[in-house]
Motif scaffolding. Structure first.
Motif, PDB file in Angstrom:
ATOM      1  N   VAL A 165     -60.536   8.548 -46.654  1.00 39.23           N
ATOM      2  CA  VAL A 165     -59.377   7.942 -46.001  1.00 39.23           C
ATOM      3  C   VAL A 165     -59.862   6.809 -45.108  1.00 39.23           C
ATOM      4  N   ASN A 166     -59.311   5.623 -45.300  1.00 38.83           N
ATOM      5  CA  ASN A 166     -59.591   4.497 -44.413  1.00 38.83           C
ATOM      6  C   ASN A 166     -58.634   4.548 -43.231  1.00 38.83           C
ATOM      7  N   TRP A 167     -59.194   4.738 -42.042  1.00 38.66           N
ATOM      8  CA  TRP A 167     -58.399   4.892 -40.834  1.00 38.66           C
ATOM      9  C   TRP A 167     -58.326   3.588 -40.048  1.00 38.66           C
ATOM     10  N   GLY A 168     -57.157   3.335 -39.464  1.00 37.11           N
ATOM     11  CA  GLY A 168     -56.989   2.269 -38.493  1.00 37.11           C
ATOM     12  C   GLY A 168     -56.514   2.846 -37.179  1.00 37.11           C
ATOM     13  N   VAL A 169     -56.978   2.276 -36.081  1.00 39.29           N
ATOM     14  CA  VAL A 169     -56.577   2.724 -34.741  1.00 39.29           C
ATOM     15  C   VAL A 169     -55.664   1.675 -34.130  1.00 39.29           C
ATOM     16  N   LEU A 170     -54.503   2.107 -33.700  1.00 33.75           N
ATOM     17  CA  LEU A 170     -53.487   1.193 -33.184  1.00 33.75           C
ATOM     18  C   LEU A 170     -53.659   1.033 -31.670  1.00 33.75           C
ATOM     19  N   GLY A 171     -54.515   0.106 -31.274  1.00 29.41           N
ATOM     20  CA  GLY A 171     -54.762  -0.124 -29.854  1.00 29.41           C
ATOM     21  C   GLY A 171     -56.087   0.449 -29.405  1.00 29.41           C
ATOM     22  N   ALA A 208     -55.498  -1.964 -47.308  1.00 23.27           N
ATOM     23  CA  ALA A 208     -56.779  -1.256 -47.254  1.00 23.27           C
ATOM     24  C   ALA A 208     -56.753  -0.096 -46.262  1.00 23.27           C
ATOM     25  N   ILE A 209     -55.789  -0.085 -45.361  1.00 25.20           N
ATOM     26  CA  ILE A 209     -55.675   0.996 -44.373  1.00 25.20           C
ATOM     27  C   ILE A 209     -54.772   2.090 -44.931  1.00 25.20           C
ATOM     28  N   ASP A 210     -55.308   3.316 -44.967  1.00 18.09           N
ATOM     29  CA  ASP A 210     -54.560   4.452 -45.501  1.00 18.09           C
ATOM     30  C   ASP A 210     -53.813   5.230 -44.426  1.00 18.09           C
ATOM     31  N   ALA A 211     -54.452   5.398 -43.271  1.00 16.40           N
ATOM     32  CA  ALA A 211     -53.891   6.239 -42.208  1.00 16.40           C
ATOM     33  C   ALA A 211     -54.089   5.552 -40.870  1.00 16.40           C
ATOM     34  N   VAL A 212     -53.167   5.811 -39.959  1.00 16.22           N
ATOM     35  CA  VAL A 212     -53.184   5.162 -38.657  1.00 16.22           C
ATOM     36  C   VAL A 212     -53.174   6.230 -37.572  1.00 16.22           C
ATOM     37  N   TYR A 213     -54.046   6.047 -36.592  1.00 16.45           N
ATOM     38  CA  TYR A 213     -54.033   6.879 -35.390  1.00 16.45           C
ATOM     39  C   TYR A 213     -53.376   6.082 -34.270  1.00 16.45           C
ATOM     40  N   VAL A 214     -52.387   6.697 -33.597  1.00 21.04           N
ATOM     41  CA  VAL A 214     -51.582   6.011 -32.588  1.00 21.04           C
ATOM     42  C   VAL A 214     -51.851   6.613 -31.210  1.00 21.04           C
ATOM     43  N   PRO A 215     -52.655   5.941 -30.358  1.00 21.93           N
ATOM     44  CA  PRO A 215     -52.919   6.431 -29.007  1.00 21.93           C
ATOM     45  C   PRO A 215     -52.172   5.651 -27.928  1.00 21.93           C
ATOM     46  N   LEU A 216     -51.047   5.069 -28.297  1.00 26.10           N
ATOM     47  CA  LEU A 216     -50.282   4.234 -27.366  1.00 26.10           C
ATOM     48  C   LEU A 216     -49.615   5.084 -26.280  1.00 26.10           C
ATOM     49  N   PRO A 217     -49.074   4.455 -25.222  1.00 24.18           N
ATOM     50  CA  PRO A 217     -48.325   5.218 -24.216  1.00 24.18           C
ATOM     51  C   PRO A 217     -47.204   6.041 -24.844  1.00 24.18           C
ATOM     52  N   ASN A 218     -46.877   7.150 -24.191  1.00 19.98           N
ATOM     53  CA  ASN A 218     -45.977   8.149 -24.784  1.00 19.98           C
ATOM     54  C   ASN A 218     -44.657   7.577 -25.274  1.00 19.98           C
ATOM     55  N   HIS A 219     -44.068   6.655 -24.539  1.00 22.72           N
ATOM     56  CA  HIS A 219     -42.734   6.174 -24.888  1.00 22.72           C
ATOM     57  C   HIS A 219     -42.728   5.310 -26.148  1.00 22.72           C
ATOM     58  N   LEU A 220     -43.908   4.939 -26.658  1.00 26.41           N
ATOM     59  CA  LEU A 220     -44.008   4.119 -27.861  1.00 26.41           C
ATOM     60  C   LEU A 220     -44.349   4.926 -29.116  1.00 26.41           C
ATOM     61  N   HIS A 221     -44.556   6.209 -28.965  1.00 26.56           N
ATOM     62  CA  HIS A 221     -45.065   7.008 -30.083  1.00 26.56           C
ATOM     63  C   HIS A 221     -44.109   7.058 -31.268  1.00 26.56           C
ATOM     64  N   VAL A 222     -42.842   7.364 -31.012  1.00 24.73           N
ATOM     65  CA  VAL A 222     -41.893   7.484 -32.117  1.00 24.73           C
ATOM     66  C   VAL A 222     -41.738   6.150 -32.838  1.00 24.73           C
ATOM     67  N   GLU A 223     -41.592   5.088 -32.082  1.00 21.75           N
ATOM     68  CA  GLU A 223     -41.401   3.761 -32.673  1.00 21.75           C
ATOM     69  C   GLU A 223     -42.521   3.411 -33.637  1.00 21.75           C
ATOM     70  N   TRP A 224     -43.760   3.611 -33.224  1.00 21.85           N
ATOM     71  CA  TRP A 224     -44.875   3.191 -34.073  1.00 21.85           C
ATOM     72  C   TRP A 224     -45.217   4.211 -35.146  1.00 21.85           C
ATOM     73  N   ALA A 225     -44.853   5.457 -34.942  1.00 19.47           N
ATOM     74  CA  ALA A 225     -44.983   6.429 -36.029  1.00 19.47           C
ATOM     75  C   ALA A 225     -44.065   6.045 -37.184  1.00 19.47           C
ATOM     76  N   LEU A 226     -42.832   5.679 -36.852  1.00 21.29           N
ATOM     77  CA  LEU A 226     -41.877   5.277 -37.894  1.00 21.29           C
ATOM     78  C   LEU A 226     -42.307   3.975 -38.564  1.00 21.29           C
ATOM     79  N   LYS A 227     -42.794   3.018 -37.776  1.00 18.58           N
ATOM     80  CA  LYS A 227     -43.256   1.750 -38.361  1.00 18.58           C
ATOM     81  C   LYS A 227     -44.442   1.974 -39.282  1.00 18.58           C
ATOM     82  N   ALA A 228     -45.338   2.854 -38.903  1.00 21.31           N
ATOM     83  CA  ALA A 228     -46.497   3.130 -39.750  1.00 21.31           C
ATOM     84  C   ALA A 228     -46.062   3.714 -41.082  1.00 21.31           C
TER      85      ALA A 228
END
Length: 325
Positions: free
Chosen positions: A5-11, A67-87
């Motif tokens: 799995v090719n991982w990307g980190v969001l932030g 090329a990115i298969d999976a994304v890890y989202v460590p953003l501030p709590n209030h942004l989690h749902v938004e970027w989970a859905l975008k991913a």
């Protein structure tokens, strides 16, 4: 399909740099492939782990890369749902730092998107991937402590000097309950398999609109719970499960092998004690490897969104009880 799995980190979050990026790099069948940040300075430590790391100057640019298969989202709590859905809209599997949502009903949209896309979506509730918690659940289910009568929980640290920390800010979903309440509540639910029936009491202290100290008691079908979370006390963590035939205690339940050696103590009558130690296990690496297996093999993810939704439900119950007082 690639065999990894090719991982990307969001932030380039501090937690991602110190814990999750190294875990992704170390995990079998995974590769730290991308980082989204506009700061070259913040990207440097990540690139030191993986010299061929691709650095994107925006979150959207990384999500657009096939090329990115999976994304890890460590953003501030209030942004989690938004970027989970975008991913997921971008076709990426997604692992989101806890808490994924700030209210339980926000899970519904994420779960619906997961089911519609067939992608893996999970909250990074890492402790349930650690063998000490599997041993604790096994001992409990085997009847080692008899009938459970009480669970006592404590998790604290002190970040009062770090005024800009997202945990100290109401606009980013801060507070001790969103940050570490997930651990004391979630681990209680994980071991016992029970859900709270009602909140009995709350004592909560606030600073700048976030809870910095919270004492909660709750009733479960077969036992009572009492726990403290705090961002204004000396660091401490402990989980105790007290039955009529024995007592089980985890002395480094949440930051295993960082706070202390991961250990399950079983206290039995006549001063008999049994100790189960896990000095080498990494719950972060185990979590990533479980996620990779779900992506590559179709294995069931061991901590689904439905489980962590239940933990947020308990947090909601606490906050609703507090508001109604």
């Amino acid at each position: 399909m690639r065999n990894h799995v090719n991982w990307g980190v969001l932030g380039a979050a501090k937690f991602a740099k110190e814990h999750m990026a190294p875990a992704i790099h170390a995990a079998r069948r995974g590769r730290l492939a991308g980082l989204a940040t506009s700061s070259a300075d913040k990207a440097a430590p990540f690139a030191a782990m993986t010299p061929d790391l691709t650095v994107y100057d925006s979150y959207d640019a990384m999500l657009a890369d096939p090329a990115i298969d999976a994304v890890y989202v460590p953003l501030p709590n209030h942004l989690h749902v938004e970027w989970a859905l975008k991913a997921m809209d971008a076709g990426k599997h997604v692992l989101v730092e806890k808490p994924l949502t700030l209210r339980a009903d926000q899970f519904d949209e994420v779960i619906a998107k997961r089911d519609a896309t067939g992608l893996i979506a999970a909250e990074a509730f890492m402790i349930v991937h650690h063998p000490q918690w599997h041993k604790a659940r096994e001992l409990y289910q085997s009847g080692a402590i008899g009938k459970l009568r009480r669970v006592s929980a404590a998790f604290s640290y002190d970040n009062r000097q770090d005024t800009g920390n997202i945990r100290n800010r109401p606009d980013t979903g801060g507070g001790s309950l969103p940050d570490i309440g997930v651990y004391v509540f979630g681990s209680t639910r994980f071991v016992t398999g029970e859900e709270p029936t009602r909140i009995l009491s709350t004592e909560i202290e606030y600073e700048n609109g976030v809870d910095v100290w919270a004492h909660v008691t709750a009733e479960f079908p077969s036992f009572h719970y009492s726990g403290v979370t705090s961002m204004r006390m000396t660091p401490w963590q402990d989980m105790t499960f007290h039955g009529d035939k024995g007592l089980m205690r985890l002395t480094a339940p949440f930051n295993a092998n960082v706070y202390d050696i991961a250990q399950v103590e079983l206290h039995l009558p006549n001063a008999e004690r049994q100790f189960y130690r896990f000095p080498m296990a990494s719950h972060y690496v185990n979590q990533v490897e479980a996620f990779n297996a779900s992506v590559l093999d179709g294995a069931d993810y061991p901590c689904p969104l439905e489980f962590v939704r239940g933990t947020q439900t308990m947090i909601d119950m606490v906050m609703d009880f507090e508001k109604a007082k």
